[in-house]
Scaffold this motif. Structure first.
Motif, mmCIF file in Angstrom:
data_model
loop_
_atom_site.group_PDB
_atom_site.id
_atom_site.type_symbol
_atom_site.label_atom_id
_atom_site.label_comp_id
_atom_site.label_asym_id
_atom_site.label_seq_id
_atom_site.Cartn_x
_atom_site.Cartn_y
_atom_site.Cartn_z
ATOM 1 N N TYR A 99 -37.412 -10.977 -16.193
ATOM 2 C CA TYR A 99 -37.465 -12.335 -16.708
ATOM 3 C C TYR A 99 -37.435 -13.299 -15.530
ATOM 4 N N ASN A 100 -38.484 -14.089 -15.400
ATOM 5 C CA ASN A 100 -38.597 -15.055 -14.306
ATOM 6 C C ASN A 100 -38.372 -14.367 -12.950
ATOM 7 N N LYS A 102 -36.604 -11.722 -12.313
ATOM 8 C CA LYS A 102 -35.320 -11.022 -12.180
ATOM 9 C C LYS A 102 -35.283 -9.838 -13.145
ATOM 10 N N GLY A 104 -33.358 -7.140 -15.380
ATOM 11 C CA GLY A 104 -32.078 -7.092 -16.072
ATOM 12 C C GLY A 104 -32.074 -6.058 -17.176
ATOM 13 N N SER A 134 -26.675 -13.807 -17.815
ATOM 14 C CA SER A 134 -26.497 -13.430 -16.418
ATOM 15 C C SER A 134 -27.614 -12.494 -15.961
ATOM 16 N N GLU A 135 -27.947 -11.495 -16.790
ATOM 17 C CA GLU A 135 -28.998 -10.543 -16.447
ATOM 18 C C GLU A 135 -30.370 -11.226 -16.379
ATOM 19 N N GLY A 137 -30.702 -14.273 -15.368
ATOM 20 C CA GLY A 137 -30.652 -15.189 -14.228
ATOM 21 C C GLY A 137 -30.749 -16.641 -14.628
ATOM 22 N N VAL A 138 -30.322 -16.962 -15.859
ATOM 23 C CA VAL A 138 -30.370 -18.357 -16.303
ATOM 24 C C VAL A 138 -28.963 -18.949 -16.266
ATOM 25 N N ALA A 139 -28.882 -20.214 -15.890
ATOM 26 C CA ALA A 139 -27.591 -20.882 -15.746
ATOM 27 C C ALA A 139 -27.086 -21.447 -17.071
#
Length: 147
Positions: A99-100, A102, A104, A134-135, A137-139
């Protein structure tokens, strides 16, 4: 496939049909074919990740899953166990994705209820949402952005 097995898959109330629908859903996610995935839901179907409000209706479900898929380059629902108990399908799996950019993975249990036409009436998902975010990678949680 024998005629008996084919008949069971075509009987919308059979366990074989329910497993076939779930298998088609797994394939649609891997292909990132959001039209095919959404078509497996009843018109008034529900997709409910249990830690957020449910998504109701095939069109809204399509918007949600295709929105998630926009930044994904790979999605695999890696099923370890699947079966039907009392007409409800249970699926234990690890969702693996890129995803993007990253990579996960998140363990998930999915629970499927079906309507009389053999389409998904309700798909409930149980997983750790914080781990998913978290997996990925989004805040911040994307829930409201993909509705």
């Amino acid at each position: 496939m024998t005629d008996t097995a084919l008949d069971a898959r075509n009987d919308t109330t059979s366990d074989a049909h329910k497993i076939d629908i779930a298998t088609r859903m797994i394939a649609a996610w891997k292909a990132m074919d959001w039209d095919a995935a959404a078509a497996l839901f009843a018109e008034n179907g529900v997709l409910h990740s249990m830690m957020v409000d449910p998504i109701e209706g095939r069109e809204a479900i399509h918007k949600r899953i295709s929105g998630l898929g926009e930044l994904a380059t790979e999605i695999v629902l890696d099923v370890s166990n699947m079966g039907v108990i009392n007409g409800i399908l249970y699926m234990e799996r690890v969702d693996r994705f890129v995803y993007n950019g990253k990579t996960g993975a998140v363990p998930v249990t999915g629970v499927f209820e079906f309507d009389g036409d053999g389409l998904i009436k309700v798909w409930r998902e149980y997983y750790d949402r914080g781990q998913l975010l978290s997996e990925m990678g989004v805040a911040t949680d994307f829930d409201h952005e993909t509705r």
